[in-house]
Write a protein that holds these residues in place. Structure first.
Motif, PDB file in Angstrom:
ATOM      1  N   TYR A   1      99.335  70.538 -24.020  1.00 14.93           N
ATOM      2  CA  TYR A   1      98.850  69.213 -24.366  1.00 14.93           C
ATOM      3  C   TYR A   1      99.976  68.373 -24.965  1.00 14.93           C
ATOM      4  O   TYR A   1     100.781  68.861 -25.748  1.00 14.93           O
TER       5      TYR A   1
ATOM      6  N   ASN B   1     100.963  65.094 -27.343  1.00 19.03           N
ATOM      7  CA  ASN B   1     100.483  64.264 -28.444  1.00 19.03           C
ATOM      8  C   ASN B   1     101.479  63.153 -28.717  1.00 19.03           C
ATOM      9  O   ASN B   1     102.695  63.390 -28.736  1.00 19.03           O
TER      10      ASN B   1
ATOM     11  N   TRP C   1      95.934  62.186 -27.640  1.00 16.62           N
ATOM     12  CA  TRP C   1      96.166  63.437 -26.903  1.00 16.62           C
ATOM     13  C   TRP C   1      95.907  63.241 -25.426  1.00 16.62           C
ATOM     14  O   TRP C   1      95.025  62.472 -25.037  1.00 16.62           O
TER      15      TRP C   1
END
Length: 120
Positions: free
Chosen positions: A94, A96, A110
């Motif tokens: 992921y 960010n 995100w």
């Protein structure tokens, strides 16, 4: 609204390499830090690497020397170059991004994640 989109995941053999990309778009005035995190089923999301607006970097011990994070401020993009991949690097990665929006409000956004699978 700030959108974050990752790309570049896939299946790779142990010892191989991949480069992940993440682009932030929308009502962005500034970006402070950008980072990559990963998560496997049943475990908490963990930090992989972060990079500040001043290009100071921070890495998890497990990826030091193998992963490199970089950013292109003109493109609101962060990259994660991964080499010498191991099966234990398998996870959803992921992106960010945090900073300040046009209008002054801060954001912490995100992406949806991209799967990285390291397997023979």
């Amino acid at each position: 609204q700030v959108q974050v989109v990752e790309s570049g995941g896939g299946l790779v053999q142990p010892g191989g390499s991949l480069r992940l990309s993440c682009v932030a778009s929308g009502s962005i005035f500034s970006i402070y830090a950008m980072g990559w995190y990963r998560q496997t089923p049943g475990k908490q999301r963990e930090l992989v690497a972060t990079i500040t607006s001043g290009t100071r970097t921070n890495y998890a011990d497990s990826v030091k020397g193998r992963f490199t994070i970089s950013r292109d401020n003109a493109k609101n993009t962060v990259y994660l170059h991964m080499v010498s991949l191991k099966p234990e690097d398998t996870a959803v990665y992921y992106c960010n991004v945090n900073g300040r929006r046009l209008g002054g409000m801060e954001y912490d956004s995100w992406g949806q994640g991209t799967q990285v699978t390291v397997s023979s």
